[in-house]
Design a protein around this motif. Structure first.
Motif, short mmCIF file in Angstrom:
data_model
loop_
_atom_site.label_atom_id
_atom_site.label_comp_id
_atom_site.label_asym_id
_atom_site.label_seq_id
_atom_site.Cartn_x
_atom_site.Cartn_y
_atom_site.Cartn_z
N ASN A 1 -4.67 3.32 -6.97
CA ASN A 1 -5.92 3.17 -6.23
C ASN A 1 -5.84 2.22 -5.04
OD1 ASN A 1 -7.21 4.93 -7.97
ND2 ASN A 1 -7.88 3.31 -9.37
N HIS A 2 -4.81 1.41 -4.98
CA HIS A 2 -4.65 0.46 -3.86
C HIS A 2 -4.09 1.15 -2.62
CE1 HIS A 2 -0.75 0.80 -5.78
NE2 HIS A 2 -0.19 0.39 -4.66
N SER A 3 -3.69 2.41 -2.74
CA SER A 3 -2.97 3.10 -1.67
C SER A 3 -3.76 4.26 -1.10
CB SER A 3 -1.63 3.61 -2.22
OG SER A 3 -0.96 4.40 -1.27
N LYS A 4 -3.46 4.60 0.15
CA LYS A 4 -4.05 5.79 0.76
C LYS A 4 -3.29 7.06 0.40
CE LYS A 4 -5.95 3.32 4.77
NZ LYS A 4 -5.94 3.19 6.26
N ILE A 5 -2.17 6.91 -0.29
CA ILE A 5 -1.43 8.09 -0.75
C ILE A 5 -2.28 8.82 -1.78
CG2 ILE A 5 0.67 8.90 -1.89
CD1 ILE A 5 2.04 6.32 -0.98
N GLN A 6 -2.52 10.09 -1.58
CA GLN A 6 -3.37 10.85 -2.49
C GLN A 6 -2.57 11.33 -3.69
OE1 GLN A 6 -5.49 13.96 -0.40
NE2 GLN A 6 -6.02 12.60 1.29
N GLU B 1 0.81 -1.21 0.00
CA GLU B 1 0.00 0.00 0.00
C GLU B 1 0.85 1.27 0.00
OE1 GLU B 1 -0.35 -2.53 2.08
OE2 GLU B 1 -2.23 -3.40 1.33
N ASN B 2 2.12 1.15 0.38
CA ASN B 2 3.00 2.32 0.43
C ASN B 2 3.84 2.50 -0.83
OD1 ASN B 2 2.10 3.14 2.90
ND2 ASN B 2 4.03 2.90 3.97
N SER B 3 3.56 1.70 -1.85
CA SER B 3 4.24 1.86 -3.14
C SER B 3 3.19 2.16 -4.21
CB SER B 3 5.02 0.60 -3.52
OG SER B 3 6.10 0.39 -2.67
N ILE B 4 3.43 3.23 -4.98
CA ILE B 4 2.51 3.55 -6.07
C ILE B 4 3.32 3.83 -7.34
CG2 ILE B 4 0.72 4.48 -4.55
CD1 ILE B 4 1.62 7.29 -5.36
N ALA B 5 2.66 3.67 -8.49
CA ALA B 5 3.28 3.93 -9.79
C ALA B 5 2.42 4.96 -10.53
CB ALA B 5 3.38 2.65 -10.60
N LEU B 6 3.01 6.09 -10.88
CA LEU B 6 2.24 7.20 -11.47
C LEU B 6 1.99 7.01 -12.97
CD1 LEU B 6 3.83 10.28 -9.65
CD2 LEU B 6 1.84 8.90 -9.00
N GLY B 7 2.76 6.18 -13.63
CA GLY B 7 2.44 5.81 -15.01
C GLY B 7 2.89 6.77 -16.09
#
Length: 440
Positions: free
Chosen positions: A255-260, A215-221
Motif C-alpha cells: 500500500n505504500h507504493s504506486k505499483i498496482q 516506494e519502488n519496493s513491494i512485498a507480495l507476502g
C-alpha cells in the motif's frame, strides 16, 4: 624421524581425501567441454597482446578458450589472470578442469595490450575466439526485478538495479520457513512469523543502498516453499508451512507504493499471476529480471518465473526483454567458482542446453562491489546470526566456515555474488515457457 613419517602419511591421507571430495562437489564431469553455440566469432592469438579497441560500445565480450589443469588444481582452484595497463581480473574454473570454457572479458572493452596468464592450469592453444553481444544500455532503462525471496534481488542483480535509470523490486514470498537461527522466539510458529517479518523488512529497505526508493519496493507476502503447490492445486488456498497463517496479507506490504497489485490477493496461483499482470501493466518497464528455471534449482524460483511468464502471455508483451540468471545452479551450490571480487564465468552448459538468446554482462566497479557486499550483509538470513551471544556459537560458525573452506563446499553468498560482473541470459518469454515441458 618416525614422527615425521607419520605426519607425512597423515598429510598424504588428508590430501587424498580432499581430492576425492572435490571431484564430487560439482555434480558433473569437470573435464567436459562447455557447449555454447555462439555465432560469428572473431579470432585472436594469445602469443601477442590482444587489442580490443574495435569494441567501443560497452558490448558484452565472451572469450572462448581451452584449458588443461595441472596436478596442483586438484587441491587449488585453477584460474586465468587477465591483465591490462589499468587492472587485473581473475576468472576461476573447477578443480581439475579440462576442456573448452567461456569467460567474460567485457570490462576490457576498448582496451589494448590485454594479456592472459594461467595458474594451476594451462591454456592449451593460443588460438582463441571472442563473441560480442548487444549493449543493453541499462542506465537509460526502467527495470523490474522479480525477487522470489528477500536477498534474491541483491544476489543476482544489485549492480544492475542500482545502475538502471529506475528500478522496481517485487519480492514474492515472505521467506518465513523456520530455521534454527531465530532462537530468541519461543516456538516454531513465532520463529516463522519473526523470520518472515524481518525478511519483508529487508526486502523493502535494503534496495535503498542500490538507489531503489522505498516506494519502488513491494512485498507480495506469498508463503515460502509453497509456489509449486499453488500451481499444482490451483483451486485451493495454500497456507504457510510453518507460521500457521493462510492469509498472505499478514506479510503483504504494497500500500505504500504506486505499483498496482491484485486487490483481492490470496495464496492461490491465479492470484499470483494476477499480481504480475497488475504490476507489469502499471510500471511500463523495459526489462524484467528473473531466475532461469532450467539453471536454477529452487522450486520457488522456477514456479514464480512460470507465473510471470503466464502474466506476460496474458498481456501479450512484445517489447519487454527478460534477463535471467541463477542463484542456485542446478548441478551444485558453489557456482560461481573462485574468490570474492573475481569475475563470474558463464554457467556450465553441456549436452542438455538451456533456453536463451543473448548474453549480457553488467560490470560492477570496486565501489559497487563493496556496496553489494554490505547489502548482502544487511540481510538477516545471510549473515551468521547471534554469534555475539556466546563463545560456542562463535566457535561453531568458525568451524563450519573452516570445514567448507577445506572441502571446497564454500556456499557463502558473499563469495559467490560479490564479483566484478553480473551475468544475465537474455530470453524471449514465449521461448522460455517451453522449458516447463521438462520441469513439470
Amino acid at each position: 624421524m618416525l614422527i615425521l613419517y607419520i605426519l607425512l602419511i597423515i598429510m598424504f591421507l588428508i590430501a587424498f581425501m580432499l581430492i576425492k571430495t572435490r571431484d564430487k562437489i560439482y555434480g558433473y564431469n569437470q573435464k567436459k567441454d562447455y557447449c555454447y553455440d555462439f555465432k560469428n566469432p572473431k579470432y585472436f592469438d594469445l602469443s601477442s597482446p590482444i587489442d580490443l579497441k574495435e569494441y567501443t560500445n560497452n558490448q558484452t565480450l565472451i572469450l572462448k578458450l581451452e584449458i588443461k589443469s595441472t596436478f596442483f588444481s586438484k587441491l587449488f582452484a585453477p584460474y586465468v589472470n587477465i591483465y591490462s595497463q589499468e587492472k587485473t581480473e581473475k576468472t576461476f574454473f573447477e578443480h581439475s578442469a579440462k576442456g573448452v570454457r567461456y569467460i567474460d572479458i567485457s570490462s576490457f572493452v576498448g582496451g589494448y595490450k590485454i594479456i592472459l596468464s594461467s595458474k594451476n592450469c594451462k591454456i592449451v592453444s593460443n588460438k582463441v575466439e571472442i563473441f560480442d553481444f548487444e549493449n543493453l544500455d541499462i542506465k537509460n532503462k526502467k527495470v523490474l526485478i522479480i525477487s522470489p525471496h528477500a536477498d534474491d534481488a541483491e544476489i543476482a542483480s544489485f549492480g544492475l538495479y542500482s545502475d538502471a535509470k529506475e528500478s522496481l523490486i517485487v519480492t514474492v514470498t515472505a521467506g518465513e520457513t523456520v530455521s534454527n537461527d531465530y532462537v530468541l522466539a519461543d516456538n516454531n510458529r513465532d520463529k516463522s512469523r519473526l523470520k518472515g517479518k524481518l525478511r519483508v523488512h529487508d526486502a523493502l529497505t535494503i534496495g535503498m543502498l542500490g538507489n531503489v526508493s522505498y516506494e519502488n519496493s513491494i512485498a507480495l507476502g506469498y508463503f515460502n516453499e509453497t509456489i509449486k503447490n499453488m500451481y499444482k492445486n490451483q483451486d485451493n488456498i495454500i497456507s504457510s508451512k510453518t507460521s500457521e497463517i493462510s492469509d498472505i496479507n499478514y506479510f503483504r506490504m504494497v500500500n505504500h507504493s504506486k505499483i498496482q497489485t491484485n486487490p483481492l490477493a490470496s495464496s492461490k496461483w491465479d492470484s499470483l499471476v494476477s499480481d504480475f499482470v497488475h504490476i507489469i501493466n502499471s510500471t511500463k518497464i523495459d526489462f524484467i529480471v528473473t531466475l532461469h528455471p532450467q539453471i536454477d534449482s529452487n522450486t520457488d524460483h522456477q514456479y514464480i518465473t512460470l507465473a510471470l511468464l503466464e502474466a506476460m502471455e496474458e498481456l501479450a508483451c512484445k517489447d519487454i526483454k527478460l534477463l535471467t540468471s541463477t542463484n542456485h545452479l542446478t548441478q551444485n551450490e558453489i557456482y560461481p567458482y573462485g574468490d570474492i571480487f573475481s569475475t563470474q564465468a558463464l554457467v556450465p552448459r553441456f549436452d542438455t542446453t538451456f533456453i536463451f538468446k543473448d548474453i549480457y554482462s553488467h560490470q560492477l566497479s570496486k565501489k559497487k562491489q563493496i556496496y553489494k557486499f554490505y547489502a548482502l550483509e544487511s540481510m538477516h538470513d545471510l549473515r551468521e546470526p547471534l554469534i555475539h551471544i556466546g563463545f560456542i556459537r562463535v566457535f561453531r560458525a568458525a568451524l563450519k566456515s573452516l570445514r567448507r573452506f577445506i572441502n571446497g563446499k564454500e556456499k557463502s553468498y558473499y563469495r559467490r555474488s560479490v564479483r566484478t560482473n553480473e551475468i544475465f541470459y537474455v530470453t524471449d518469454y514465449k521461448e522460455l515457457k517451453k522449458a516447463y515441458k521438462d520441469i513439470k
